[in-house]
Scaffold this active site. Sequence first.
Site, PDB file in Angstrom:
ATOM      1  N   CYS A 193       0.880  -1.181  -0.117  1.00  0.00           N
ATOM      2  CA  CYS A 193      -0.112  -0.083   0.200  1.00  0.00           C
ATOM      3  C   CYS A 193       0.928   1.196   0.321  1.00  0.00           C
ATOM      4  CB  CYS A 193      -0.333  -0.162   1.255  1.00  0.00           C
ATOM      5  SG  CYS A 193      -2.057   1.111   1.784  1.00  0.00           S
TER       6      CYS A 193
ATOM      7  N   CYS B 106       0.003   0.885  10.289  1.00  0.00           N
ATOM      8  CA  CYS B 106      -0.624   0.066   9.739  1.00  0.00           C
ATOM      9  C   CYS B 106       0.389  -0.880   9.134  1.00  0.00           C
ATOM     10  CB  CYS B 106      -1.628   0.851   8.713  1.00  0.00           C
ATOM     11  SG  CYS B 106      -2.001  -0.862   7.155  1.00  0.00           S
TER      12      CYS B 106
ATOM     13  N   CYS C 144      -4.980  -7.351   9.329  1.00  0.00           N
ATOM     14  CA  CYS C 144      -4.493  -7.145   7.777  1.00  0.00           C
ATOM     15  C   CYS C 144      -2.705  -7.131   7.939  1.00  0.00           C
ATOM     16  CB  CYS C 144      -5.099  -5.412   7.492  1.00  0.00           C
ATOM     17  SG  CYS C 144      -6.419  -5.349   7.503  1.00  0.00           S
TER      18      CYS C 144
HETATM   19  N1  SAH Z   1      -6.951   0.801   3.033  1.00  0.00           N
HETATM   20  C1  SAH Z   1      -8.652   0.751   3.269  1.00  0.00           C
HETATM   21  C2  SAH Z   1      -8.664  -0.363   3.399  1.00  0.00           C
HETATM   22  C3  SAH Z   1      -8.069  -1.255   4.742  1.00  0.00           C
HETATM   23  S1  SAH Z   1      -8.032  -0.865   5.694  1.00  0.00           S
HETATM   24  C4  SAH Z   1      -8.612   1.998   4.034  1.00  0.00           C
HETATM   25  O1  SAH Z   1      -8.273   2.556   4.911  1.00  0.00           O
HETATM   26  O2  SAH Z   1     -10.035   2.050   5.442  1.00  0.00           O
HETATM   27  C5  SAH Z   1      -8.804  -1.760   6.670  1.00  0.00           C
HETATM   28  C6  SAH Z   1      -9.351  -0.808   8.440  1.00  0.00           C
HETATM   29  O3  SAH Z   1      -8.000  -1.781   8.879  1.00  0.00           O
HETATM   30  C7  SAH Z   1      -8.821   0.352   7.875  1.00  0.00           C
HETATM   31  O4  SAH Z   1     -10.147   1.491   8.694  1.00  0.00           O
HETATM   32  C8  SAH Z   1      -7.235   0.945   8.876  1.00  0.00           C
HETATM   33  O5  SAH Z   1      -6.738   1.913   9.460  1.00  0.00           O
HETATM   34  C9  SAH Z   1      -7.156  -0.282  10.191  1.00  0.00           C
HETATM   35  N2  SAH Z   1      -6.111  -0.318  10.697  1.00  0.00           N
HETATM   36  C10 SAH Z   1      -4.809  -0.470   9.755  1.00  0.00           C
HETATM   37  N3  SAH Z   1      -3.845  -0.854  10.217  1.00  0.00           N
HETATM   38  C11 SAH Z   1      -4.252  -1.125  11.976  1.00  0.00           C
HETATM   39  C12 SAH Z   1      -4.220  -1.860  13.318  1.00  0.00           C
HETATM   40  N4  SAH Z   1      -2.809  -1.988  13.180  1.00  0.00           N
HETATM   41  N5  SAH Z   1      -4.681  -2.080  14.374  1.00  0.00           N
HETATM   42  C13 SAH Z   1      -6.056  -2.190  13.396  1.00  0.00           C
HETATM   43  N6  SAH Z   1      -7.109  -1.372  12.286  1.00  0.00           N
HETATM   44  C14 SAH Z   1      -5.940  -1.575  11.585  1.00  0.00           C
END
Ligand code: SAH
Length: 382
Positions: free
Chosen positions: A145, A152, A369
């Site tokens: 990404c 993330c 994820c």
């Molecule tokens: N790129 C898109 C979809 C994928 S991420 C987006 O940002 O919405 C899906 C969700 O997981 C998003 O809300 C993202 O912010 C969240 N996410 C990312 N890293 C995370 C983490 N370490 N713990 C919990 N949620 C997380």
Amino acid sequence: MEQEQLKQFDERIQDLVEETADKPVRRVKKEKPQLKPSIYSLRLDEMKEWLTTNGEKAFRAGQIYEWLYEKRVQTFEDMSNLPKALREKLEAEFALTTLSTIIKQESKDGTIKFLFQLQDGYSIETVLMRHDYGNSICVTTQVGCRIGCTFCASTLGGLKRHLMAGEIVEQVVKVQQQLDETNERVSSIVIMGIGEPFDNYDAMMNFLKIMNDDKGLNIGARHITVSTSGIVPKIYEFADEGMQINFAVSLHAPNQEARQKLMPIAKAYKLEELMEAVKYYTKKSGRRVTFEYGLMSGENDTEEVALELAKLIKNIKCHVNLIPINYVPERDYIRTSRSKIFAFEKTLKEQGINVTIRREQGADIAAACGQLRAQERSHETK
Ligand code: SAH
């Protein structure tokens, strides 16, 4: 106009990538392996078009769809009511399998996590979650990404490439094949795996249309959720598609300063612009939006912040999903304690906001994820 918007989008994203890159790395460009197009990338109308331009009858498209989505065959050879010459043509032109399973991990709670390898050696993750109301699957849209959210795991290592629509579709088909063994069905889909779906917009839209097609997997739009980090022009475009897909926005902070610290995308698309786009969506669709809000200790989880959040969204038809943040070893964030999560929820409720706390699943198998892929990334073909 559209071209201009796209160009602008690319430039803004590019600036962002350059700005957030830890250090520029000069790499010698390697020859990319040829990717055979996936047969699952084709919408039914595209399948008909391919057939007629290749001297075949359009009605064969329905037959092929039946083999792919109802009978879920594993080879072109198995499509026994197609003439042999057509099967050979399909074989020469398309891949029926673009994903191979490298890891399949099952959690105590029934969650199954798949690590799939693509034709060019990259790996992606797909998660199957068991709920009382059915089986839901979380799909990946990109290898890596480029949005750079600081909490993330998926963004570590940047974007390698977009997935083809068919590679997204095949994740669902593969999981459905797994469920076929126990006569179960994929009943809902969340596009919340690795990647930013609105950064791979056309493939994502094709994926949605194929899932939604009653000759495809026939999963109702209301059972599909797409989540974006906030790519504003694409939110308008998505609103104008008029599909009844559930829509979620990753908000994570109630003001510009805090949000851009957590999500560099907020520098390209300001919070104010994002909220305007979200309002456009709710007005146009008549539907509510879900705001995802990951709680990180000391960052965005105080009562004061909760009040600020309530104020920001009080006039929007919405629902807030509070996410206890998953720990990513490469990042510094710590999950907010349970008692503080409940306090945050209570404050929002008192302000009249619809709010839920996301239930955790598959914690024992690194189901969040990007976690499994992060472990695996060193094995990928670079
Ligand atoms: N790129 C898109 C979809 C994928 S991420 C987006 O940002 O919405 C899906 C969700 O997981 C998003 O809300 C993202 O912010 C969240 N996410 C990312 N890293 C995370 C983490 N370490 N713990 C919990 N949620 C997380």
